[in-house]
Design an enzyme around this catalytic site. Structure first.
Site, mmCIF file in Angstrom:
data_model
loop_
_atom_site.group_PDB
_atom_site.id
_atom_site.type_symbol
_atom_site.label_atom_id
_atom_site.label_comp_id
_atom_site.label_asym_id
_atom_site.label_seq_id
_atom_site.Cartn_x
_atom_site.Cartn_y
_atom_site.Cartn_z
ATOM 1 N N LYS A 55 0.839 -1.208 0.000
ATOM 2 C CA LYS A 55 0.000 0.000 0.000
ATOM 3 C C LYS A 55 0.872 1.255 0.000
ATOM 4 C CE LYS A 55 -3.848 -2.267 2.210
ATOM 5 N NZ LYS A 55 -4.381 -2.799 3.466
ATOM 6 N N GLN A 99 -4.998 -1.612 9.403
ATOM 7 C CA GLN A 99 -4.986 -2.957 8.838
ATOM 8 C C GLN A 99 -5.682 -3.933 9.791
ATOM 9 O OE1 GLN A 99 -3.881 -3.696 5.740
ATOM 10 N NE2 GLN A 99 -4.461 -5.835 5.996
ATOM 11 N N ASP A 122 -11.370 3.070 4.061
ATOM 12 C CA ASP A 122 -11.865 1.692 3.998
ATOM 13 C C ASP A 122 -13.393 1.648 3.900
ATOM 14 O OD1 ASP A 122 -10.073 -0.476 3.961
ATOM 15 O OD2 ASP A 122 -9.516 -0.164 6.057
HETATM 16 N N1 GUN Z 1 -7.677 -6.814 5.950
HETATM 17 C C1 GUN Z 1 -8.132 -7.540 4.904
HETATM 18 N N2 GUN Z 1 -8.782 -6.754 4.015
HETATM 19 C C2 GUN Z 1 -8.736 -5.504 4.512
HETATM 20 C C3 GUN Z 1 -9.226 -4.251 4.039
HETATM 21 O O1 GUN Z 1 -9.848 -4.121 2.987
HETATM 22 N N3 GUN Z 1 -8.962 -3.191 4.834
HETATM 23 C C4 GUN Z 1 -8.298 -3.309 6.025
HETATM 24 N N4 GUN Z 1 -8.118 -2.210 6.745
HETATM 25 N N5 GUN Z 1 -7.834 -4.436 6.480
HETATM 26 C C5 GUN Z 1 -8.052 -5.538 5.735
#
Ligand code: GUN
Length: 299
Positions: A55, A99, A122
């Site tokens: 990311k 995350q 998100d």
């Molecule tokens: N863990 C797995 N998928 C995601 C996501 O789309 N966003 C976040 N923040 N954590 C994740």
């Protein structure tokens, strides 16, 4: 019958990132604003570390600022909440992503609800969940929005189509249902307690699989010509000990029946981060009251 068209998420996401890069450049040159994304990781889960690193790398590639915050696995909930409050107030940060999953001693819902809704890239904050459901200006979760972009690109108008979403998670299944409803599909949401899942799937013109069970959806569950979006990323061990990534759909069978299908890897996976960058750009635009880029006419 000829094999299904392969929907290329790697190519689509690369094109989307190129467009975002140009929009970031314009925003900086014309308005002196550089979108900033903050990613918070608690603990040392290797898969999460890879995601977070990717990311950050992708954010820098499109010209954004990237702020990485890594806390130890035993960091207190109070510490995480304090960090988020600081990011909420930081004018250089337009998008905040924590995350998931978080260590068990931290209340994920409380953490999500501490993020400012307009920085919640998100789309997990209840304000954004509610806005998506009621037709307001939401931040939309990245993976389902990426799936919707691929569907729109392949199918165009989805009005009146039967769609099934297999899986009811907050991250994928539920927001996916909302996006398909917005496209005027007739939507079924199926889950582990659904009776005769195969029969439900066979009615669908659009099938989105997000259950996290390797190759659960078989070729004879798919309506001939249907569009299949496979969100699953499952690492399996083959009889010879080799490791392989497979989706929730049995690709070798489904490709013989479907009209179009996303592969694993190279389908939905690369879309998630591209949409995260798009959401960060949207958040920066809204926070600075600048024109907001469109998401393929979707939201
Ligand atoms: N863990 C797995 N998928 C995601 C996501 O789309 N966003 C976040 N923040 N954590 C994740």
């Amino acid at each position: 019958m000829t094999d299904a068209k392969i929907i290329d998420g790697t190519l689509f996401s690369a094109t989307l990132r190129e467009r975002i890069q140009a929009q970031v450049r314009d925003m900086r040159d014309l308005h002196h604003v550089t979108p900033g994304l903050a990613v918070v990781l608690v603990g040392e889960d290797p898969a999460s570390q890879v995601y977070v690193r990717t990311k950050n790398k992708r954010a820098l590639e499109v010209g954004m600022k990237s702020f990485e915050h890594t806390l130890p696995a035993d960091a207190s909930e109070h510490h995480v909440l304090n960090l988020i409050e600081g990011l909420n107030d930081d004018p250089e940060v337009h998008g905040i992503l924590v995350q998931l999953p978080l260590p068990r001693h931290i209340d994920s819902q409380k953490v999500i609800e501490t993020i400012r809704p307009d920085k919640d890239v998100d789309g997990f904050h209840p304000t954004n969940v509610g806005r998506l459901a009621s037709g307001g200006q939401a931040m939309v979760p990245c993976t389902p929005l990426g799936c919707a972009m691929l569907l729109k690109d392949h199918l165009g108008d989805m009005k009146g189509m039967n769609a099934i979403v297999v899986g009811r998670s907050n991250i994928v299944g539920k927001p996916m249902v909302q996006l398909l409803l917005r496209e005027n599909c007739t939507v079924t949401i199926a889950h582990s307690q659904t009776r005769d899942l195969a029969a439900e799937c066979r009615r669908a013109d659009i099938l989105v699989a997000a259950v996290g069970r390797p190759e659960m959806i078989r070729g004879d569950w798919i309506k001939p010509g249907a569009t299949v979006i496979d969100v699953g990323i499952n690492r399996i061990t083959l009889p010879d000990g080799a490791k392989k990534l497979v989706g929730d759909v049995c690709f070798a069978e489904a490709v013989k029946v479907a009209g179009a299908i996303t592969p694993v890897p190279g389908g939905v996976g690369p879309m998630t981060i591209a949409v995260l960058l798009r959401n960060t750009l949207v958040a920066a635009s809204r926070l600075h009251r600048l024109p907001v880029p469109e998401a393929e006419g979707l939201v």
